[in-house]
Design an enzyme around this catalytic site. Sequence first.
Site, PDB file in Angstrom:
ATOM      1  N   ASP A 181      -0.754   1.871   8.402  1.00  0.00           N
ATOM      2  CA  ASP A 181      -1.367   1.062   9.459  1.00  0.00           C
ATOM      3  C   ASP A 181      -0.603   1.087  10.778  1.00  0.00           C
ATOM      4  O   ASP A 181      -1.165   0.765  11.821  1.00  0.00           O
ATOM      5  CB  ASP A 181      -1.501  -0.390   8.999  1.00  0.00           C
ATOM      6  N   ARG A 226      -6.163  -1.868   8.765  1.00  0.00           N
ATOM      7  CA  ARG A 226      -6.112  -3.318   8.607  1.00  0.00           C
ATOM      8  C   ARG A 226      -6.353  -3.986   9.955  1.00  0.00           C
ATOM      9  O   ARG A 226      -7.409  -3.785  10.544  1.00  0.00           O
ATOM     10  CB  ARG A 226      -4.772  -3.739   7.974  1.00  0.00           C
ATOM     11  N   ASP A 241       1.577  -0.987  11.871  1.00  0.00           N
ATOM     12  CA  ASP A 241       1.409  -2.333  12.417  1.00  0.00           C
ATOM     13  C   ASP A 241       2.692  -3.150  12.372  1.00  0.00           C
ATOM     14  O   ASP A 241       2.651  -4.383  12.277  1.00  0.00           O
ATOM     15  CB  ASP A 241       0.291  -3.064  11.662  1.00  0.00           C
ATOM     16  N   GLY A 288       0.825  -1.204   0.000  1.00  0.00           N
ATOM     17  CA  GLY A 288       0.000   0.000   0.000  1.00  0.00           C
ATOM     18  C   GLY A 288       0.859   1.254   0.000  1.00  0.00           C
ATOM     19  O   GLY A 288       1.898   1.304   0.655  1.00  0.00           O
ATOM     20  N   ASP A 309       4.817  -5.152   6.237  1.00  0.00           N
ATOM     21  CA  ASP A 309       5.313  -6.464   6.642  1.00  0.00           C
ATOM     22  C   ASP A 309       5.384  -7.443   5.480  1.00  0.00           C
ATOM     23  O   ASP A 309       6.289  -8.273   5.411  1.00  0.00           O
ATOM     24  CB  ASP A 309       4.465  -7.034   7.779  1.00  0.00           C
TER      25      ASP A 309
END
Length: 323
Positions: free
Chosen positions: A132, A176, A134, A15, A107
């Site tokens: 995100d 997400r 994350d 993204g 990731d």
Amino acid sequence: MDSTIKHIGVFTSGGDSPGMNSALYAIAKTAEATGIKVSGFRKGYEGLIDGDLVQLKSHELQKLTQKGGTILKTARSKRFLELEGRKKALQTLNVNKIDALIAIGGDGTFKGLLAFSEICDIPFIGIPGTIDNDISGTDYTLGFDSAVNTAIENIDKIRDTAESHNRVFIVEVMGRDSGYIGIHSGLMVGADAILIPESGTDFINLLGKVKNYDSEDAFLIVVSEGDEIGAELVSSKIKEVNPNVDLRITKLGHIQRGGNPSALDRMLGIRLGVEAVKSLLQSKKNVMIGILNNQLHLTPFNEVVKQHQVNKELHELLELFGT
């Protein structure tokens, strides 16, 4: 200094996120200062496989640091998941005499580099680029701050119309499987409830608050897209406990990925881009450059892919303000 590196390849993957172009500028600027050529692969791993590359020059990138998205384009590559695709990417690197590779992504990008490292021994460096937030190994990912600011700006506008109609508004934000955008934006707009994937009690608390809602004030609920309940189910359950509420759902969607990067993300992109090149010249490989306690930090790829959990302090803030 590693004098064997003469040509660095760089690509953006997964993204897009605001700040990627700042990182590209910093990479080109730093490399040029040490006499190193930089080429950018277009469309992520797809460009690596197809040999779709352009030379990056800092004077051309300098005027693009305020631009959102990524000038190199980005994509998710199914072909790179296969060994044959990775072999073609390796051939591209060899043909173009690429000595090192910098990847900006999330990731999935770093998992791809881990797999690639099994057949390719040139050094890889990662920069965390995802709204995100994350990823472990960094407090903030590139684009997260811009996405939160975009969410705040739009939720503030939603409050204006919600107040005019005494409405309950459910606003779904991206992220997400991570609740970072939800909890940051929800806290900063004064949401009445914040639902994130990392909390198991937020929905029950929400129903208790909205059951007797009968006010001329707006009632704002911020829901992370990865929450196990979801905006539609939240809406239906609210209607069950309080059929009289005037309720609307707004999904902010990909608007959170676009727009000019914030000052924080522009600076973060520059810091991470500079350090990526420096790390290569220091013979570092298969690590991600992150920011921990405002200090640059290197994390091996095999530790980066772990999920970045919402910390204890944010959980306490959620309990106090958002439930």
